[in-house]
Design a protein around this motif. Structure first.
Motif, PDB file in Angstrom:
ATOM      1  N   GLN A   1       7.664   1.840  20.564  1.00 33.98           N
ATOM      2  CA  GLN A   1       7.942   1.682  19.147  1.00 33.98           C
ATOM      3  C   GLN A   1       7.818   3.033  18.441  1.00 33.98           C
ATOM      4  OE1 GLN A   1       8.870  -1.606  18.217  1.00 33.98           O
ATOM      5  NE2 GLN A   1       8.826  -1.578  20.452  1.00 33.98           N
ATOM      6  N   HIS A   2       8.650   3.233  17.449  1.00 34.01           N
ATOM      7  CA  HIS A   2       8.651   4.499  16.712  1.00 34.01           C
ATOM      8  C   HIS A   2       8.649   4.194  15.222  1.00 34.01           C
ATOM      9  CE1 HIS A   2      10.165   8.942  16.740  1.00 34.01           C
ATOM     10  NE2 HIS A   2       9.270   8.729  15.788  1.00 34.01           N
ATOM     11  N   LEU A   3       7.545   4.524  14.571  1.00 30.04           N
ATOM     12  CA  LEU A   3       7.356   4.253  13.156  1.00 30.04           C
ATOM     13  C   LEU A   3       7.681   5.508  12.336  1.00 30.04           C
ATOM     14  CD1 LEU A   3       6.214   2.655  10.685  1.00 30.04           C
ATOM     15  CD2 LEU A   3       3.942   3.520  11.351  1.00 30.04           C
ATOM     16  N   TYR A   4       8.525   5.346  11.315  1.00 32.75           N
ATOM     17  CA  TYR A   4       8.796   6.411  10.358  1.00 32.75           C
ATOM     18  C   TYR A   4       8.119   6.055   9.039  1.00 32.75           C
ATOM     19  CZ  TYR A   4      12.191   9.159  13.006  1.00 32.75           C
ATOM     20  OH  TYR A   4      12.797   9.992  13.918  1.00 32.75           O
ATOM     21  N   LEU A   5       7.303   6.980   8.517  1.00 25.22           N
ATOM     22  CA  LEU A   5       6.629   6.805   7.240  1.00 25.22           C
ATOM     23  C   LEU A   5       7.191   7.836   6.262  1.00 25.22           C
ATOM     24  CD1 LEU A   5       3.027   6.427   8.690  1.00 25.22           C
ATOM     25  CD2 LEU A   5       4.396   4.594   7.667  1.00 25.22           C
ATOM     26  N   VAL A   6       7.877   7.366   5.247  1.00 26.00           N
ATOM     27  CA  VAL A   6       8.548   8.255   4.297  1.00 26.00           C
ATOM     28  C   VAL A   6       7.628   8.517   3.108  1.00 26.00           C
ATOM     29  CG1 VAL A   6      10.564   8.586   2.825  1.00 26.00           C
ATOM     30  CG2 VAL A   6      10.777   7.310   4.984  1.00 26.00           C
ATOM     31  N   ASP A   7       7.343   9.788   2.878  1.00 23.88           N
ATOM     32  CA  ASP A   7       6.535  10.196   1.732  1.00 23.88           C
ATOM     33  C   ASP A   7       7.413  10.092   0.482  1.00 23.88           C
ATOM     34  OD1 ASP A   7       4.874  11.325  -0.123  1.00 23.88           O
ATOM     35  OD2 ASP A   7       4.713  13.285   0.851  1.00 23.88           O
TER      36      ASP A   7
END
Length: 946
Positions: free
Chosen positions: A5-11
């Motif tokens: 799994q690859h999580l992207y967290l956008v600031d």
């Protein structure tokens, strides 16, 4: 579910302010400010598109700040106290930005008392514990503490800086801070942060902080070592600032154990319903994005990205407030539908269909960018969306033994295409069709009639940044903007650098996709843009000025102009001797030898060694030595500045002209063929490249010497016809200035007349000042700008401006009315209806705003001047032919001047024709209240003709 799994967290908080400062003020149909909202939405959309082309996420969330305070304010009340309140017009956009996020059906996470960074840290660590990879979409230095591999499952954390399209891993963090990511917080604690008002230790900057932490291994160890340091300012600061450093370490420490408002599984990307996004875009008037959504392109192709479910065919978009035409109903681009035409039977089939259609998009593929040197490799045609083909003509390796693919015989193919491309009954559409006209003309085909999507776009949107998306007129950008489609690029097909191959060696399946797509997209753009001309008032300028100019300029480029290679070589030698002499003189004045062409070395000499005042260093740490700095020093009597300015001009002229022009001579024609851009300047002026013949100094001896190298063939002469002071004449007409009109009508010297009005007398000095003021005022110059040009105090310059406006009140009225009109409408207009857009005329950034205001004042005048000379160029060839002067060839257009080559015996007959056409060029569309003066000269060279 994917194995990894690859999580992207956008600031998201960083996105908001970046979007706000990136775009000019915009409002939605209800009058609500939405500039930041639009910028945020496009950035989120672009992120999705970019991720699809790289390593897309399986999970994604946007993290925002809930408020302006957090638990850190309880620890240190002054935390972030220096930050000003958000701009007044940004405040109402905060809730709309949250709406935008949810319109994409994305989680929008925020929590009172916590900063976005803390939530990002907590989610990142939780994901790592579960073995997921994490990418934080931000460039915030505080978040770099999280980068690396950790957790039981070995989850990796990196960052993505979308502004630089760069990944930030442990190596990049260590390069920036000099320490591993785990020690970044220690460095930040020592150096502090003025933006967040983290105190740190006064006087310790990034380099010192990094060095101390790298040497000692931690903040505590560095502070503990301070008592044993040698006596120094640093030791004192370390001892005195220990408490502040330890407080700062707490403030910069990210909270990694926050309660998670939503579980990670809620962030899974399972496809995005289009309805909420469409409703949001329509509500706020984001029409170009709505068209992209409805067209089903321009966003990521995988459902697991931020891709609203695609439609097989786009519906028409609703017309919006600006009365813009909706996108015609078209299916998404399908490259697999294109045909590679490899037999005469199929070619004749396409030619017959094109004749029946009466309209065909055409594009050529060639071996090079220079239209006068490139070989024709293939031709593509399009008759509708996805109804396109590519006709390869010269494909195969360059080796004579290389295997050639099946393709139509070159001569037979051109013989079949020639009647179609020359037929008056079939409209040929191109994107920058001037290039294709020249390529095909060199192969015996005279393409006509034509339309050009690049020129149509320019007539509609010069200077405009549509919905915040770029303002260029290239096909790739127009496709993105109007069709929501990303085209194949040349480098994707041919490669880059040493691995790049000629287009003729591209496999036919890939070549067909690329070439036919160009024709397909051109056809679509024409269907979208051409109707806008009528509804947005662009028909007159396109049909009467721009479109008829295309074949005229193409012919001028093919004619080219002869240059005297020996004369250029001699000038290069002379310039080399002169620059060498100047270098020695500069070294003598400086008292040391150095590289004159090095800005860094020159800056050190001027401001450190010689001690001149006013030096300023940029971000690179070196002094600025630009033209303005040197001219200021020259005005203050610095001899070295005079010599460096002269040296720079000579070296530039040598490299740009006397050396480069020799290389630019076409071996087949023996002439230099410049390329003119019809969209190179916002105001409509033509620009010249490869080589640029418009920047040769006009009134200097050096410029004259370079012009002497432009010569006529034996038995011919060159004729230069120049509009005299056309912009001042137009200003007199457009601003309704009686004294100036009277002076021009009487044939007076306009600068002398101005000197009389301004200073009461005409002397060499007052006339020179009047001339400077005449032109400067038309460019909206400030008191400081005029003071710099006249070398007077700003108050004296302001007095001159005030006097000028008193003597010529029409000029002041013109400036005021022009600015009011541009602010209200967003664009200026020439007397012929050419629009130039100024999207930043009301920008919050003062430099952007004042720059736009200056340009807006001059644009109607300079644009009208450009329109007039273009109209003269279009009428010139028919007028000369009607007079039986078929041997008179128009070669160059440089600003307000036209250059011709003609037999010496035709000069007497040609002069009155050329003068009449230029003098009457504005008529009948515009009747000017001042005469247009034309200066004409002839000679064996361009220099002699002046």
């Amino acid at each position: 579910m994917a194995a990894k799994q690859h999580l992207y967290l956008v600031d998201g908080s960083a996105y908001i302010f970046r979007a706000y400062h990136r775009l000019p003020p915009l409002t939605d149909p209800e009058g609500t400010p939405v500039g930041a909202v639009y910028g945020y939405t496009t950035m989120l959309w672009k992120l999705a598109d970019d991720l699809d082309k790289a390593d897309g996420p399986t999970h994604l969330a946007v993290i925002l700040d809930k408020g302006s305070t957090s638990f850190r304010n309880d620890i240190y009340p002054e935390y972030k106290a220096n930050r000003p309140p958000p701009p007044e017009d940004l405040v109402p956009q905060f809730p709309l930005i949250r709406d935008a996020t949810r319109a994409f059906s994305l989680p929008c996470i925020e929590e009172a008392g916590l900063e976005a960074d803390d939530l990002i840290a907590s989610y990142a660590r939780e994901a790592q514990r579960q073995g997921w990879d994490v990418t934080i979409v931000s460039s915030d230095k505080d978040l770099m503490q999280l980068v690396g591999t950790a957790g039981e499952g070995g989850g990796r954390v990196d960052m993505l800086d979308t502004m630089k399209s760069a990944r930030i891993g442990p190596a990049e963090v260590e390069e920036k801070f000099g320490v591993v990511p785990e020690l970044v917080g220690d460095v930040l604690a020592l150096m502090g942060d003025s933006v967040d008002n983290v105190p740190g230790i006064y006087g310790i900057g990034p380099k010192t902080a990094s060095k101390l932490i790298a040497e000692h291994g931690s903040l505590t160890a560095a502070l503990d070592a301070a008592p044993d340091m040698k006596k120094s300012k640093l030791k004192e600061r370390m001892l005195e600032g220990r408490e502040m450093a330890e407080l700062s370490r707490v403030l910069v420490q990210l909270k990694e154990d926050c309660d998670l408002p939503q579980p990670l599984d809620d962030f899974k990307l399972d496809g995005v319903p289009p309805e909420p996004l469409a409703a949001f875009l329509e509500k706020h008037g984001f029409s170009s994005l709505l068209r992209r959504l409805e067209a089903g392109s321009g966003s990521p192709s995988r459902k697991t990205d931020l891709d609203p479910a695609k439609q097989s065919a786009g519906n028409t978009a609703a017309e919006h407030a600006a009365s813009r035409q909706p996108l015609p109903e078209m299916p998404a681009v399908d490259r697999s539908a294109y045909e590679c035409v490899q037999t005469m039977e199929r070619l004749e089939h396409w030619v017959d269909r094109a004749r029946a259609a009466r309209l065909v998009a055409v594009d050529t593929e060639t071996s090079a960018l220079d239209a006068m040197a490139a070989d024709l490799t293939g031709i593509s045609l399009a008759l509708g969306p996805n109804d396109a083909c590519y006709i390869p003509l010269r494909h195969g390796g360059s080796d004579m033994f290389a295997e050639k693919p099946d393709q139509v015989d070159f001569a037979q193919a051109l013989a079949a295409l020639k009647p179609l491309l020359e037929s008056d009954a079939v409209l040929k559409i191109g994107q920058n069709i001037k290039y294709d006209i020249n390529i095909l003309a060199r192969n015996g085909i005279a393409v006509a009639p034509i339309d050009d999507t690049m020129i149509i776009s320019f007539a509609l949107d010069a200077g405009r940044s549509l919905d915040g998306i770029g303002g260029g007129h290239g096909m790739d950008e127009l496709s993105e903007r109007h069709l929501g489609h990303t085209t194949l690029t040349f480098k994707e097909v041919c490669g880059i650098g040493k691995k790049q191959i000629p287009f003729g060696e591209v496999p036919l399946d890939k070549a067909t996709e690329y070439a036919a797509e160009d024709a397909d997209v051109t056809w679509r753009l024409h269907a979208h843009l051409k109707p806008r001309l009528a509804s947005e008032g662009g028909t007159k300028i396109y049909e009467r000025v721009d479109r008829p100019l295309i074949p005229v300029v193409a012919q001028m480029e093919r004619h080219g102009i002869k240059v005297d290679r020996a004369r250029l070589a001699k000038l290069s030698e002379e310039f080399a001797v002169e620059t060498s002499r100047l270098e020695k003189e500069i070294h003598t004045v400086a008292g040391i030898q150095f590289t004159v062409g090095s800005p860094k070395q020159l800056g050190d000499i001027l401001f450190d060694k010689l001690g001149y005042k006013g030096g300023r260093k940029g971000k690179s740490g070196q002094y600025s030595t630009d033209q303005a700095i040197l001219e200021r020093l020259s005005g203050e009597g610095a001899e070295i500045a005079d010599k460096v300015l002269e040296w720079r001009q000579l070296t530039k002229l040598k490299s740009t002209y006397t050396d480069a022009l020799q290389q630019a001579i076409n071996p087949e024609t023996g002439r230099v063929h410049t390329s003119y851009s019809l969209v190179g300047a916002q105001t409509g002026r033509l620009s010249s490249t490869d080589p640029n013949l418009q920047n040769i100094p006009i009134r200097t001896e050096i410029g004259r010497q370079i012009r002497e190298a432009f010569v006529a063939d034996a038995g011919n002469v060159l004729l230069a016809a120049d509009y005299s002071q056309i912009e001042l004449r137009l200003a007199a007409h457009m601003a309704d200035v009686d004294p100036l009109r009277e002076a021009f009508a009487a044939g007076e010297d306009i600068h002398s007349r101005t000197a009389t009005e301004m200073f009461g007398e005409v002397t060499r000095d007052t006339r020179a000042r009047a001339k400077t003021i005449n032109f400067a005022i038309l460019y909206g110059i400030s008191r400081w700008g005029l003071a710099g040009r006249l070398k007077v105090e700003p108050d004296e310059a302001q007095a001159m401006i005030d006097t000028y406006f008193q003597r010529f009140p029409g000029i002041q009225r013109y400036i005021h009315e022009t600015l009011e009109s541009v602010r209200a409408r967003g664009y200026s207009e020439t007397l012929f209806g050419r629009k130039t857009w100024f999207p930043r005329i009301s920008s919050k950034n003062q430099n952007e705003r004042t720059g736009s205001e200056r340009a807006a004042i001059n644009a109607p005048i300079q644009g009208t001047s450009a329109d007039i000379i273009k109209r003269a160029m279009v009428r010139m060839v028919p007028a000369l032919q009607e007079a039986g002067l078929d041997d008179v060839r128009m070669l160059l257009q440089v600003h307000d001047e036209l250059v011709f080559e003609l037999p010496e015996g035709d000069v007497a007959a040609a002069k009155p024709v050329i003068e009449r056409v230029m003098a009457e060029a504005a008529q009948p569309s515009v009747s000017l209240s001042v005469p247009l003066g034309i200066d004409i000269g002839t000679g064996v060279s361009w220099g002699a003709a002046h």
